[in-house]
Design a protein around this motif. Structure first.
Motif, PDB file in Angstrom:
ATOM      1  N   GLU A   1       8.015  13.290   1.497  1.00  0.00           N
ATOM      2  CA  GLU A   1       9.172  12.429   1.397  1.00  0.00           C
ATOM      3  C   GLU A   1       8.895  12.214   0.390  1.00  0.00           C
ATOM      4  OE1 GLU A   1      12.008   9.277   3.350  1.00  0.00           O
ATOM      5  OE2 GLU A   1      11.166  10.648   4.572  1.00  0.00           O
ATOM      6  N   LEU A   2       7.643  10.687  -0.065  1.00  0.00           N
ATOM      7  CA  LEU A   2       7.205  10.439  -1.068  1.00  0.00           C
ATOM      8  C   LEU A   2       7.419  10.739  -2.738  1.00  0.00           C
ATOM      9  CD1 LEU A   2       6.620   7.024  -2.170  1.00  0.00           C
ATOM     10  CD2 LEU A   2       4.316   7.825  -1.121  1.00  0.00           C
TER      11      LEU A   2
ATOM     12  N   SER B   1      13.164   0.301   1.298  1.00  0.00           N
ATOM     13  CA  SER B   1      14.182   1.702   0.762  1.00  0.00           C
ATOM     14  C   SER B   1      13.832   2.125   0.056  1.00  0.00           C
ATOM     15  CB  SER B   1      15.370   1.271   1.499  1.00  0.00           C
ATOM     16  OG  SER B   1      15.973   0.883   0.566  1.00  0.00           O
ATOM     17  N   ASN B   2      14.044   3.662  -0.548  1.00  0.00           N
ATOM     18  CA  ASN B   2      12.880   4.343  -2.081  1.00  0.00           C
ATOM     19  C   ASN B   2      14.131   3.735  -2.974  1.00  0.00           C
ATOM     20  OD1 ASN B   2      10.763   5.472  -0.794  1.00  0.00           O
ATOM     21  ND2 ASN B   2      12.107   7.511  -0.363  1.00  0.00           N
ATOM     22  N   GLY B   3      13.664   3.293  -3.711  1.00  0.00           N
ATOM     23  CA  GLY B   3      14.531   2.583  -5.122  1.00  0.00           C
ATOM     24  C   GLY B   3      14.449   1.340  -5.004  1.00  0.00           C
TER      25      GLY B   3
ATOM     26  N   ALA C   1      10.597  11.596  -3.678  1.00  0.00           N
ATOM     27  CA  ALA C   1      10.974  10.705  -3.963  1.00  0.00           C
ATOM     28  C   ALA C   1      10.558   9.921  -5.135  1.00  0.00           C
ATOM     29  CB  ALA C   1      11.015   9.445  -3.147  1.00  0.00           C
ATOM     30  N   THR C   2       9.058  10.119  -5.742  1.00  0.00           N
ATOM     31  CA  THR C   2       8.469   9.805  -7.006  1.00  0.00           C
ATOM     32  C   THR C   2       9.021  10.880  -8.079  1.00  0.00           C
ATOM     33  OG1 THR C   2       6.957   8.570  -5.448  1.00  0.00           O
ATOM     34  CG2 THR C   2       6.369   8.943  -7.873  1.00  0.00           C
TER      35      THR C   2
ATOM     36  N   SER D   1       0.225   9.025  -1.044  1.00  0.00           N
ATOM     37  CA  SER D   1       1.589   9.887  -0.610  1.00  0.00           C
ATOM     38  C   SER D   1       0.178  10.660   0.606  1.00  0.00           C
ATOM     39  CB  SER D   1       1.953  10.937  -1.123  1.00  0.00           C
ATOM     40  OG  SER D   1       1.811  11.775  -1.831  1.00  0.00           O
TER      41      SER D   1
ATOM     42  N   VAL E   1       7.072   3.743   0.693  1.00  0.00           N
ATOM     43  CA  VAL E   1       8.340   3.651   0.551  1.00  0.00           C
ATOM     44  C   VAL E   1       7.181   3.816  -0.757  1.00  0.00           C
ATOM     45  CG1 VAL E   1       7.697   1.068   0.035  1.00  0.00           C
ATOM     46  CG2 VAL E   1       9.759   1.591   0.559  1.00  0.00           C
ATOM     47  N   THR E   2       9.058   4.013  -2.497  1.00  0.00           N
ATOM     48  CA  THR E   2       8.234   3.982  -3.843  1.00  0.00           C
ATOM     49  C   THR E   2       7.748   2.957  -4.300  1.00  0.00           C
ATOM     50  OG1 THR E   2      10.568   4.022  -3.955  1.00  0.00           O
ATOM     51  CG2 THR E   2      10.038   5.673  -3.566  1.00  0.00           C
TER      52      THR E   2
ATOM     53  N   GLY F   1       2.717   5.226  -4.280  1.00  0.00           N
ATOM     54  CA  GLY F   1       4.019   4.246  -3.857  1.00  0.00           C
ATOM     55  C   GLY F   1       3.094   3.222  -3.315  1.00  0.00           C
TER      56      GLY F   1
END
Length: 434
Positions: A377-378, A175-177, A381-382, A284, A301-302, A158
């Motif tokens: 968390e990354l 932000s993620n996404g 989320a991925t 990550s 962040v992603t 990311g």
């Protein structure tokens, strides 16, 4: 389906193969040579050479794990060789060519298939317990149905950004996404707010892995197909390089001399740590290394997306035993311990990503530090819809390590246009296609 290769030159490849072949390279031949037994008694003193790369956090954790192993196995001591990533493969290849590789070696996932196929590594099973490891992670360390290397961690690809710097400049944090449209819009927004000498991100116009993420997100697959064909989508490549050309001309990304001076994790030379860029690519598991340089300054962040996700999960790296080692039994015992022992996992934590042993990973999550949780968390989320990693076809190392960086540098110095860059890459690929 990304073929992951670090951007390093593989030295002496032909000499390496020839030397190992002359020495009987494979494990089967070694076992039959007089005086080359890999067996040792429990009381016989053994010194194992072990080599890895990483940042200071990884070095300290690994050295502590080695101390614990020696405490539990007093007859085994270690001769560690560790450094940053720069020059690591060159040194290891040179040692292997001279039949002097360390007993235990850390390998990038992109190198591992070639090393295994050339019989430069010892078979790890049945000594290695793989029952708690995801078979998808094991695959990259296999050749001919044998396990030659074991994955050490799972990581997500990311970005990392400077929270305080963005806030100070009045730029909203990603932000993620988020999407690639968001990325380039944020870069444009930053133009009027960036002080002299500060830039939005590194120049990723000719970066192999950054562009891989962009092409992935467009649903166009890998740069090199699984059957060994040039697969750069021309429209996507021109869109990507043209956007960065615009950012370069507007002074939003660094000029070539500044961009090329970057040295990841170096307190003075890392462009983000030194405050010259706001954002850069990251795995990550690297968050802790950057956090140790500037506590609490950064966030992950992603990877930006388009019609598909741009980021992916991958084995962080592999651990293997050299085919030239005369202490393979003890080396394999150590590798099994390093990967599967709960106490080792407590020391190593996420220095090489989330542990591949599922039980150790579960136990570790319960006691993770706040820093480790940021990386986790990354990863989480991925993994929801991230791309699938694969080592890809062999034989393209020099294309990725030499031909692509040449185009990268020419783009950065404005020596070629995006159209010329594409044609140059397509033409260079002809020498590698099967």
């Amino acid at each position: 389906m990304l073929k992951w290769k670090r951007s390093l030159t593989v030295l002496l490849a032909a000499a390496l193969v020839g030397t190992l072949a002359a020495c009987g390279g494979g494990e089967k031949n070694k076992a039959t040579e007089p005086g080359n037994s890999a067996s040792t008694s429990e009381n016989q003193s053994v010194k194992l050479r072990i080599m890895w790369w990483g940042a200071q956090e990884r070095h300290e954790a690994t050295l502590a794990a080695l101390d614990l192993y020696t405490k539990n196995n007093p007859n085994v001591t270690f001769e560690p060789e560790y450094s940053g990533m720069d020059g690591y493969l060159d040194k290891l290849s040179t040692q292997a060519a001279a039949s002097n590789a360390p007993d235990i070696i850390q390998l990038d996932p992109g190198w591992t298939p070639d090393w295994a196929a050339r019989k430069q590594l010892s078979v790890l099973t049945p000594e290695l317990d793989v029952s708690q490891i995801d078979p998808k992670l094991l695959a990259g360390g296999q050749s001919g149905g044998e396990q030659y290397a074991v994955p050490l961690g799972s990581v997500a690809y990311g970005m990392i950004y400077d929270k305080a710097a963005l806030e100070k400049l009045g730029i909203a944090a990603p932000s993620n996404g988020w999407t690639w449209d968001d990325f380039f819009a944020l870069a444009k927004e930053a133009k009027s707010k960036l002080p002299s000498g500060q830039y939005f991100s590194k120049d990723y116009a000719g970066d192999y892995f950054a562009y891989s993420a962009f092409q992935y997100s467009k649903g166009k697959g890998t740069i090199i197909s699984e059957d060994g064909k040039f697969n750069v989508d021309q429209a996507s490549f021109l869109e990507w390089t043209t956007k960065f050309e615009e950012l370069r001309k507007e002074g939003i990304i660094p000029p070539a001399d500044v961009n090329s001076s970057d040295k990841e994790f170096d307190p003075q030379m890392d462009l983000m740590v030194s405050g010259k860029v706001l954002l850069r690519l990251s795995f990550s598991n690297n968050y802790g290394s950057w956090d140790s340089l500037k506590k609490g300054a950064y966030a992950l962040v992603t990877m930006p997306r388009s019609t598909e996700a741009g980021g992916w999960l991958k084995p962080s790296m592999y651990l293997a035993v050299s085919a030239n080692s005369k202490k393979t039994d003890e080396a394999k015992k150590f590798v099994n311990w390093f990967v599967n022992d709960p106490e080792a996992a407590k020391i190593l934590k996420t220095a090489r990503g989330l542990p591949v042993n599922k039980d150790n990973a579960t136990a570790l999550q319960e006691t993770m530090s706040d820093t480790d949780k940021v990386g986790l968390e990354l990863l989480r989320a991925t993994e929801t819809d991230g791309q699938t990693w694969t080592a890809g076809p062999g034989g393209w190392t020099n294309y990725i390590d030499k031909d692509w960086p040449l185009v990268r540098d020419q783009l950065s110095f404005n020596k070629i246009t995006p159209e010329q860059a594409y044609e140059q890459l397509a033409d260079a690929a002809k020498a590698y296609e099967k």
